[in-house]
Design an enzyme around this catalytic site. Structure first.
Site, mmCIF file in Angstrom:
data_model
loop_
_atom_site.group_PDB
_atom_site.id
_atom_site.type_symbol
_atom_site.label_atom_id
_atom_site.label_comp_id
_atom_site.label_asym_id
_atom_site.label_seq_id
_atom_site.Cartn_x
_atom_site.Cartn_y
_atom_site.Cartn_z
ATOM 1 N NE ARG A 16 -1.261 2.601 2.641
ATOM 2 C CZ ARG A 16 -1.074 3.753 3.092
ATOM 3 N NH1 ARG A 16 -1.354 4.756 2.504
ATOM 4 N NH2 ARG A 16 -0.836 4.044 4.592
ATOM 5 C CG ASP A 17 2.757 4.833 2.750
ATOM 6 O OD1 ASP A 17 2.399 5.529 1.946
ATOM 7 O OD2 ASP A 17 3.144 4.955 4.147
ATOM 8 C CG HIS A 208 2.857 4.897 8.681
ATOM 9 N ND1 HIS A 208 2.678 3.790 8.003
ATOM 10 C CD2 HIS A 208 3.328 5.904 7.932
ATOM 11 C CE1 HIS A 208 3.128 4.040 6.853
ATOM 12 N NE2 HIS A 208 3.138 5.414 6.786
ATOM 13 C CG HIS A 210 6.958 8.102 5.823
ATOM 14 N ND1 HIS A 210 6.877 7.941 4.323
ATOM 15 C CD2 HIS A 210 5.945 7.658 6.299
ATOM 16 C CE1 HIS A 210 5.572 7.511 4.252
ATOM 17 N NE2 HIS A 210 5.173 7.411 5.454
ATOM 18 C CB CYS A 241 2.068 10.744 1.422
ATOM 19 S SG CYS A 241 0.387 11.491 1.123
ATOM 20 C CG ASN A 250 6.449 3.588 3.996
ATOM 21 O OD1 ASN A 250 5.843 4.086 4.888
ATOM 22 N ND2 ASN A 250 6.137 3.285 2.668
#
Length: 319
Positions: A16-17, A208, A210, A241, A250
């Site tokens: 996903r990310d 979460h 980065h 993002c 990430n």
């Protein structure tokens, strides 16, 4: 063998990310191959896709197909990013049972990312919770830009605490605190996670992070020390993002695992994960950001005295 304590569970968010900023959609079969390889390696949890519109985030366009091909046992370990009750409804119909309901602490980023104010997103959360409960699922309260917004700058910690305590978020099993831009420093992360644990409802705390500014692993370890019991990472540090200027990859899953050393993570696990990561990043024409993989592939000598390079010895470490 060294273990970082307290322990936390890794959730790999590559599908996903990790993918959403690449602009390239992997075929469903390829996504399933990677998901199942990570499960086979022992990764406890995965984020496998997003219900964001395919015209806005093309790499997520086949998320429903991916969900539909996974077994119930596989889906029990998988999470899907959602932003509206309708997202939850569609993902649940495909078979998903774990939902990450995400919106931003800052209105500007929420408008850019989801197309509505934070208040509108929060007001819709009770319906999302009800739908998840109707299928015996779990739903997370995910707060993006918990530290910094690309449009508004620093986000006051009290804003995050206010959202976390809003009664409309009642029913979330977890709360996800996101360093969306990767600009937080360890003392900030530790302080906010401690406040979330002390001042908000009792839920599992997820971090979460980065690695945009090089502090991804340090921030992750600070979060774990402060009480986070799940942390996010992606293969090779892939990701970012598309609606947050300046947000790059990430925190690397390999780097988090090398730092924390959970029981299931062994040198052979790292070797297999590094190969999987390298193949994927080559396929996507993306750089390798994992320091652990770079170190293991270096031309120096391993601690055992054998040549490092690409041999299995490169993935050994001293207990």
């Amino acid at each position: 063998m060294y273990r970082f304590a307290p322990a936390a569970e890794l959730r790999d968010v590559t599908m996903r990310d990790g993918l959403q900023l690449t602009g390239k959609m992997l075929p469903t079969d390829r996504k399933l191959e990677i998901i199942r390889a990570l499960i086979e390696l022992g990764v406890p949890s995965l984020e496998i896709g997003s219900m964001a519109r395919g015209d806005k985030v093309p790499p997520m366009a086949n998320t429903l197909e991916v969900i539909g091909e996974l077994t119930a046992a596989e889906l029990a370990r998988c999470w899907v990013w959602v932003a509206t009750p309708r997202h939850v409804e569609k993902a649940a119909a495909a078979g998903a049972r774990n939902f990450q309901y995400c919106f931003s602490a800052s209105d500007s980023h929420n408008q850019a990312n989801i197309g509505r104010t934070t208040e509108v997103s929060l007001a819709a959360m009770p319906d999302a919770v009800d739908i998840s409960r109707s299928v015996d699922g779990e739903i997370e309260l995910c707060i993006a830009t918990s530290f910094t917004c690309p449009f508004e700058g620093q986000v006051p910690p009290d804003r995050v605490i206010e959202i976390a305590n809003d009664e409309r978020a009642t029913g979330a099993t977890d709360i996800v605190i996101c360093d969306t831009l990767g600009q937080a420093v360890p003392v900030q992360v530790q302080s906010l996670i401690e406040r979330v644990r002390a001042e908000t409802p009792d839920r599992r705390v997820v971090f979460h992070g980065h690695d945009t500014w090089g502090l991804g692993v340090a921030n992750t370890l600070a979060a774990i020390s402060a009480g986070a019991t799940m942390v996010d990472g992606s293969l090779g540090g892939l990701g970012g993002c598309p609606f947050a200027p300046g947000a790059s990859g990430n925190t690397s899953s390999e780097d988090i695992l090398f730092a924390t050393r959970p029981d299931w993570f062994e040198p052979k696990t790292l070797a297999a994960m590094a190969t999987l990561s390298e193949e994927l990043l080559t396929e996507l024409n993306e750089p390798m950001r994992s320091k652990t993989v770079q170190g293991a592939r270096s031309k120096g000598s391993s601690r055992t005295g054998r040549s490092a390079g690409s041999t299995p010895a490169a993935f050994e470490w001293v207990a």
